[in-house]
Design a protein around this motif. Sequence first.
Motif, PDB file in Angstrom:
ATOM      1  N   UNK A 229       0.890   0.253  -5.373  1.00 39.47           N
ATOM      2  CA  UNK A 229       1.628   0.357  -6.646  1.00 39.47           C
ATOM      3  C   UNK A 229       2.382  -0.949  -6.878  1.00 39.47           C
ATOM      4  N   UNK A 230       1.669  -1.937  -7.406  1.00 35.39           N
ATOM      5  CA  UNK A 230       2.337  -3.216  -7.683  1.00 35.39           C
ATOM      6  C   UNK A 230       2.747  -3.307  -9.149  1.00 35.39           C
TER       7      UNK A 230
ATOM      8  N   UNK B 166       0.834  -1.216   0.000  1.00 35.90           N
ATOM      9  CA  UNK B 166       0.000   0.000   0.000  1.00 35.90           C
ATOM     10  C   UNK B 166       0.861   1.255   0.000  1.00 35.90           C
ATOM     11  N   UNK B 167       0.405   2.256  -0.754  1.00 36.68           N
ATOM     12  CA  UNK B 167       1.170   3.505  -0.827  1.00 36.68           C
ATOM     13  C   UNK B 167       0.285   4.723  -0.582  1.00 36.68           C
ATOM     14  N   UNK B 168      -1.048   4.563  -0.655  1.00 33.37           N
ATOM     15  CA  UNK B 168      -1.932   5.728  -0.542  1.00 33.37           C
ATOM     16  C   UNK B 168      -3.022   5.517   0.491  1.00 33.37           C
ATOM     17  N   UNK B 169      -4.272   5.844   0.109  1.00 38.25           N
ATOM     18  CA  UNK B 169      -5.417   5.670   0.995  1.00 38.25           C
ATOM     19  C   UNK B 169      -5.492   4.200   1.436  1.00 38.25           C
ATOM     20  N   UNK B 170      -5.786   3.983   2.710  1.00 38.65           N
ATOM     21  CA  UNK B 170      -5.989   2.608   3.204  1.00 38.65           C
ATOM     22  C   UNK B 170      -7.289   2.599   4.000  1.00 38.65           C
ATOM     23  N   UNK B 171      -8.018   1.511   3.964  1.00 38.35           N
ATOM     24  CA  UNK B 171      -9.263   1.473   4.745  1.00 38.35           C
ATOM     25  C   UNK B 171      -9.585   0.068   5.222  1.00 38.35           C
TER      26      UNK B 171
END
Length: 419
Positions: free
Chosen positions: A291-292, A266-271
Motif C-alpha cells: 500500500x504505497x 508490503x502489507x498482504x500476500x508476499x512471494x
Amino acid sequence: MPFERPRGTNDHGPEEMGRRRAVESILRDTAHRFGFREIATPTIESLELFTAKSGPGIVKELYEFTDKGGRQIALRPEFTASVVRFYLSELRNLPKPVKVFSVGNVFRYEEPQKGRYREFTQFNAEVIGAPALPGDAEVIALAIACLRAVGVKEVHARVGHIGMLRSFLKVPPEDQAKVLHWLDKRDFPALAQELARLGLSSLEPVLREYVELKGGPEVLDRGAKLLGGGGAEAFESLRKLADRLRAYGIQHVTFDLGVVRGLDYYTGMVFEIDSPNLGAEKQVMGGGAYTLAELFGGDPVPQTGFAFGLDRIVMAAEAEGVKLPIPRLDCYVVPIGEPLQPKALEVLRRLREAGVSADIDLLGRGPSKNLDYANAIKARFAVLVGEAESNKGVVALKDLDSGKQEEVRLDALVDRVRA
Ligand code: HAM
C-alpha cells in the motif's frame, strides 16, 4: 590498466549481452501475453520518494547526491515507488486495472558478491486497482509463466502473507519494521535484542517457529494456531489464492510463512522464487501486495507486483544449460580475391536491404582468414563470391554448421538463407 569499473558493476560482452537480451525479450513477450503494457520511469528520482516509507535509514543503501540546483536525488533502487508515483500523477486516469511492466537498471549500495551487484537489471511488473485475490493470482501466474517461457525449471516458488505478522506485532510501524528486518535476515540474536527493547521477549519462540513453517495448506492451520487464532482472514485469503492458481494451471503452491521480504511497504500476500543453483544469492524474484499509493497521498487502491533480477535469471538459465534464442549473423560475405570486392559489396547490400543480417571483411584479409573469422563469430553461412560463379550469376553458399556448400543463384539467395 588505467581505469577499473566501479565496485559492484558489470561489463557485458556480446555473447552475454545476447543471452541477456534473449531473456529480456522472452519476459517482455510473456508480459504482453498477459495483457501488461510497458512503461518507463526515470533512473533518478527525488530521494524523498524512497525515504517516505522506509525513513532516513534507507539512505545508506542508496546512491544519492545533491544536484546542481540543491535537490536531493537518488538513483532508483527499484521500480515500485516510481510506478506508484507515476500512477498517482497520470496512470490513474487509465482504465482499471492498470497492468504495467518495466525493464531497466537499478542501483543499491550493497556489499557486492557473486549475484549481488550495486548496479543490476530488474524486470518489474505491477497490477494497480484489481482486488487482492485476482490481482495477486495474476502476478504470481505471470512470474511463473515468465520462468517457464525462459526454460528455467529448477526453481522453488514460495507464497506467504506479511499481514499476519503485522497484525500479530502490535507495535508502532517503525518498531514493526525493525522486528521484520531481523526476521527477514534470520538474525535471531538481533531479533531477541529488539524484542527485549520492546518488552516483547515472550514472542521470540513463537516468531522463530512461525518463520520456519513451510509446506502445503496444513502450514496455514499451524500458523494460525501459533498466532493464537489471529490473522484468520489472511490465512483464508491464501487458501483461496491457491484455489485460483490451480485454475491457472499452477497445481502446487508451497506456503512459506517465513517470507518476510526486505522492503518495508508490503502489507498482504508476499512471494519469492529461488533457483537453488545460484548459491547464496539464489532469489531470482520477489514481490507481493503493498500500500504505497495512500502513503504518497493518493486514495487507497490495491497494488501488487514483483521484480525479477535479470542478472540472476540469466545465471539460472546458464546453470541449467538452457538454450536461449540468441540472434546469429546470417551471412558473412567473402570475396575470392581483391577484384571481386565490388561484387561482394553488392551481394552484401542486397542481403542487408532484404533484412538478412550480413557482414563483410573490413581489414583486407584473404578468403581463408575470412572464413576463420566467420566461424569465430558463429555466422550461419559464408557467401563466397568468386569470379567464375559471379559470371554465371551465382554464389557459393557454405553452411558453417554442417560444412556443406552449394551454388545458389543470386536472385534466390535471400530465400535460400531464410529457408
Ligand atoms: P527485491 O526482492 O528487492 O524486490 O528485488 C527483486 C529481485 O531483484 C530479487 O529477487 C533479486 O533477483 C534481484 N536483486 C535484488 N538485489 C540485487 C542485487 N544487489 N544484485 C542483483 N540482483 C538483485 C523489489 O525490488 C520490489 N520492488 C519487487 C516488487 C515489485 N514488489 C512489488 N512490486
